[in-house]
Design an enzyme around this catalytic site. Structure first.
Site, PDB file in Angstrom:
ATOM      1  N   ASP A 128       0.791  -1.260  -0.002  1.00  0.00           N
ATOM      2  CA  ASP A 128       0.204  -0.068   0.063  1.00  0.00           C
ATOM      3  C   ASP A 128       0.867   1.292   0.209  1.00  0.00           C
ATOM      4  O   ASP A 128       2.014   1.116   0.429  1.00  0.00           O
ATOM      5  CB  ASP A 128      -0.838   0.013   1.358  1.00  0.00           C
ATOM      6  CG  ASP A 128      -2.160   1.034   1.005  1.00  0.00           C
ATOM      7  OD1 ASP A 128      -2.308   1.305   0.054  1.00  0.00           O
ATOM      8  OD2 ASP A 128      -2.939   0.893   1.987  1.00  0.00           O
TER       9      ASP A 128
ATOM     10  N   GLU B  44       2.814   4.714  -4.349  1.00  0.00           N
ATOM     11  CA  GLU B  44       2.697   5.292  -5.685  1.00  0.00           C
ATOM     12  C   GLU B  44       4.178   6.176  -5.759  1.00  0.00           C
ATOM     13  O   GLU B  44       4.407   6.394  -7.105  1.00  0.00           O
ATOM     14  CB  GLU B  44       1.752   6.488  -5.469  1.00  0.00           C
ATOM     15  CG  GLU B  44       0.439   5.725  -5.830  1.00  0.00           C
ATOM     16  CD  GLU B  44      -0.223   5.144  -4.471  1.00  0.00           C
ATOM     17  OE1 GLU B  44      -0.748   4.020  -4.571  1.00  0.00           O
ATOM     18  OE2 GLU B  44       0.074   5.414  -3.283  1.00  0.00           O
TER      19      GLU B  44
ATOM     20  N   ASP C 220      -8.868   3.170  -2.548  1.00  0.00           N
ATOM     21  CA  ASP C 220      -9.820   3.518  -1.701  1.00  0.00           C
ATOM     22  C   ASP C 220     -11.417   4.183  -2.681  1.00  0.00           C
ATOM     23  O   ASP C 220     -11.479   5.368  -2.467  1.00  0.00           O
ATOM     24  CB  ASP C 220      -9.541   4.618  -0.851  1.00  0.00           C
ATOM     25  CG  ASP C 220      -8.238   4.373  -0.192  1.00  0.00           C
ATOM     26  OD1 ASP C 220      -7.937   3.157   0.121  1.00  0.00           O
ATOM     27  OD2 ASP C 220      -7.467   5.322   0.236  1.00  0.00           O
TER      28      ASP C 220
END
Length: 787
Positions: A442, A445, A521
């Site tokens: 997670d 990015e 999300d």
């Protein structure tokens, strides 16, 4: 930054963290102010006229007045071209070496001063001005790339030339792909950014970009199907415009694509053929999808905020007491000690290995979240080890780049360095000792919390880029991909007898080699439900077959109806997981009342019954690159009506699933591909192509089976069995079965079955190299009267 931004930051992160995020944002801005080449005057350039050519195996080099074009057709039919000396390697997308050239194809003169390469599957023509046209063997145009244009900095050392490539496709073409796009799967007219981005909260179809962006276009037209991949990881923009066919004697207006990149090489791959052949060629180029262990195809449950081992036990017991199957429980960042990666909060989870062993005896695996950001704190073992190894990203002056993430001020490993990947992969030994069976990546990015600006690292941050050296402008989009590689290779070294289970929020072309992904999300609401399907379909067409959404949405509290419809959709997708934020409503099926619980039970039971089919689809995805979840036009891309269908999908070749995506619906229209299709609930047969209206009560969503389909299911006693849907008169059917061989690396055999009608009776046979033989498995025939 104005006062409103500061207030927002404090509201989102709290006063202390909010102020730290402000400092981090200003620090990143200052770092880029002196770390990036200054902007200045630019000089535009186009290739100019062709001046000559050199033939090479599979193609050659065409020289122009102000550039050169390398072009090559591979033995498998994939086409490569690169400007200004750009070669296929180095590349983060490709799996190993570039494919061998086609020895039968060569560069030869074409009309009007141009050149061409003719091969069995494709013809490539280069005009004397530098346009590149891809045609079918019959000469029909699939794609025409116009001469590119560069803007080169004048007198700025270290600055990169930006470029634009405009392309034309047939007027009837439809665009798909570009990674994970919420407003899809068909990509309408508009601009799509190529920059992996945390949208800072829940997202809906209008939000773009998201966590996974790829310069991969999947284009479908009457002329044929092709995939175009611009192998460049820099920040970019793709602008698409669908064409329009001329009425009467009017001219067609072609569809157009414009790719703009802020730097990096101008090079492209094109793969042509049927959808299945295109993705098979794409997998051959970028790597076979990782095969998840069989338990990862079962129902999974997660929550940010379980809080304690006692709560995990309570939730698992809730599934068991209600007779609901559960394969996996995921622990989010709240199980860490102060959110520090590779730690455990010993007060809330005093015996994590014991908990994992206890759950495993009940058939439930534990999966751990892993974030890349490492708390920059002396005494933190991971940070101290990373500093000693020189593992963290640095700025242009050699200072450690810091960002604000959940643990506080953090450093970021540089996964583009092979030594760092090896160091990081070794850290997963701690996760395995704690009893975890897999990991999910997670915040990769990567993310740095900021109240303004880009929520990532400074663009001037330095990266190894596997020995080439460069900055975050090039490394950003491949950060999640290289982290996945580090984790996957580390798990393989640590547990060589087991297939790793890993999925990642961010990634890039080729990420399927290391695992899958999920929606991130997604917002709780009906638009978020629709976006969930778009993401799975779009990613599948980019070569990532294993994905799924946060069932129920990440934030907020879904209504019972919304939760149930999301649950029913998730039960038919590869990655089936409920998940929610720490401040969101619960996601256990029994929290929504007895009616929802019973309908969810039915969906779970059908998922479990079809587990052998999902296992077969997983094996076939690895062997062929074909996604489990496919657009309804997969087998008939020439059907224009199906190209525009975005609210249904094929699960393999056998099933068509039509989820309910709107509030209050109890019926829905379903567009059928050609052939006979059976409503699996009623047994009624329908003939396609065409549209039918089917009942969709709260208890189920419409699912249709293709006539003649043979698919593996769980039979009585959990043994394998075959479900066969009667073929239409005068037609035959069949299916492929790959049996589960365990969660290791044992080879699997593809079993082929055929179905046919003989004197009104359905006959099923296994097809081998030596002919046909008895099935050897229990068979249930459906679709016949009385079945």
């Amino acid at each position: 930054m104005d006062g409103r931004e500061l207030v927002r930051s404090i509201k989102v992160f709290g006063s202390a963290r909010g102020l730290r995020t402000v400092r981090a944002a200003w620090r990143h801005r200052r770092t880029d102010a002196w770390g990036l080449p200054p902007e200045g005057a630019e000089r535009a350039r186009v290739p100019g006229l062709a001046t000559g050519a050199e033939a090479l195996p599979g193609g050659g080099i065409v020289r122009f007045a102000r550039s050169s074009l390398r072009i090559r057709v591979s033995a498998g039919g994939a086409v490569f071209w690169g400007w200004d000396g750009a070669a296929p390697l180095p590349s983060y997308a490709l799996a190993g070496e570039a494919p061998e050239p086609d020895p039968r194809a060569s560069l030869e003169p074409d009309t009007d001063g141009g050149w061409r390469v003719v091969s069995e599957r494709v013809t490539v023509a280069v005009s004397r001005h530098g346009a590149v046209e891809v045609r079918t063997p019959g000469g029909v145009m699939l794609r025409r790339d116009l001469p590119p244009r560069w803007w080169e900095p004048v007198g700025a050392a270290g600055a990169e030339a930006r470029w634009v490539q405009r392309s034309e496709v047939p007027a009837d073409a439809r665009f798909f792909g570009l990674g994970g796009r919420a407003a899809g799967p068909r990509l309408r007219d508009g601009s799509y950014r190529l920059w992996n981005t945390d949208p800072k909260g829940g997202f809906v179809p209008g939000d773009d970009p998201l966590y996974i962006t790829m310069p991969v276009q999947f284009v479908v037209s009457d002329a044929g199907t092709h995939l175009a991949f611009h192998d460049n990881s820099w920040d970019g923009q793709v602008t698409l415009a669908e064409g329009e066919e001329g009425a009467g004697s009017g001219h067609d207006r072609p569809g157009t694509s414009e790719v703009r990149m802020g730097g990096g090489p101008l090079r492209c791959w094109v793969v042509v053929g049927t959808p299945a052949r295109v993705l098979h060629g794409w997998a051959a180029l970028t790597g076979a999808p990782a095969l998840p262990p069989s338990w990862a195809l079962g129902p999974q449950h997660a929550r940010w905020g379980f809080g304690s081992a006692a709560e995990v036990r309570r939730v698992v017991a809730g599934y068991r007491e209600r007779g609901l199957p559960l394969s996996v429980v995921h622990l989010d960042i709240d199980h860490y000690d102060g959110h520090r990666v590779f730690t455990v909060d010993a007060e809330r989870f005093p015996d994590l290995p014991g908990l994992a062993a206890e759950l495993r005896e009940q058939g439930v695996r534990l999966v751990s979240i892993v974030d890349p950001a490492v708390k920059a704190e002396p005494g933190n073992a991971v940070y101290d080890g990373g500093r000693a190894a020189g593992a963290f990203v640095r700025d242009a002056r050699g200072g450690e780049v810091r960002g604000e993430v959940w643990p506080g001020e953090c450093a970021y490993p540089d996964f583009t360095d092979p030594a760092v990947r090896e160091w990081w992969g070794g850290l997963y030994e701690e996760r395995l000792r704690q009893g975890f069976s897999g990991v999910w990546h997670d915040m990769n990015e990567p993310v740095s919390f900021v109240p303004f600006g880009d929520p990532t690292l400074p663009r001037s941050a330095r990266h190894a880029l596997d020995g080439r050296g460069g900055d975050h402008r090039e490394a950003h989009n491949v950060y999640g991909l290289t982290m996945a590689r580090a984790g996957y290779e580390g798990l393989r070294r640590l547990r060589p007898e087991e297939r790793p289970f890993l999925f990642s929020r961010s990634g890039w072309a080729g990420m399927q080699r290391y695992g899958g992904t999920w929606s991130g999300d997604v917002s709780t609401g009906w638009p978020g439900l629709r976006a969930s399907l778009s993401l799975v379909l779009g990613l599948g067409l980019c070569g990532v077959p294993y994905s799924g959404p946060d069932v129920g949405g990440f934030d907020g509290s879904p209504s019972p109806e919304l939760y149930l419809r999301w649950f029913q959709l998730g039960a038919w997708l590869p990655f089936f997981r409920t998940h929610s934020a720490i401040d969101a409503g619960r996601r256990e099926p029994w929290e929504f009342g007895p009616e929802v619980l019973e309908h969810a039970r039915v969906a779970l039971a059908e998922r479990e019954r079809l587990r052998p089919y999902f296992e077969t689809l997983a094996r076939l995805a690895r062997m062929t690159g074909a996604p489990y979840v496919r657009p309804v036009w997969w087998g008939t891309p020439e059907d224009r009506g199906l190209r525009d269908c975005e609210d249904a999908f094929l699960l393999g070749d056998a099933l068509l699933v039509a989820p309910v995506l709107t509030r209050g619906a109890d019926r829905r229209a379903v567009r059928l591909p050609r052939g006979r299709w059976y409503d699996t609930a009623t047994g009624r047969a329908y003939e396609g192509p065409g549209q039918v209206l089917l009942d969709a009560p709260l208890s189920r969503v419409p699912v249709l089976a293709r006539a003649g389909a043979v698919l593996p299911v769980r039979g009585d006693g959990d043994g394998p069995a075959l479900e066969v849907w009667a073929p239409a008169a005068g037609r035959t059917g069949g299916g492929l079965v790959v049996r589960d061989t365990g969660d290791g690396w044992e080879p699997a055999e593809i079993e082929r079955y055929q179905s046919r009608l003989v004197d009104g009776r359905v006959v099923v046979e296994r097809v081998t190299d030596d002919g046909v033989e008895p099935v050897g498995l229990p068979v249930r025939v459906r679709g016949c009267e009385g079945a």
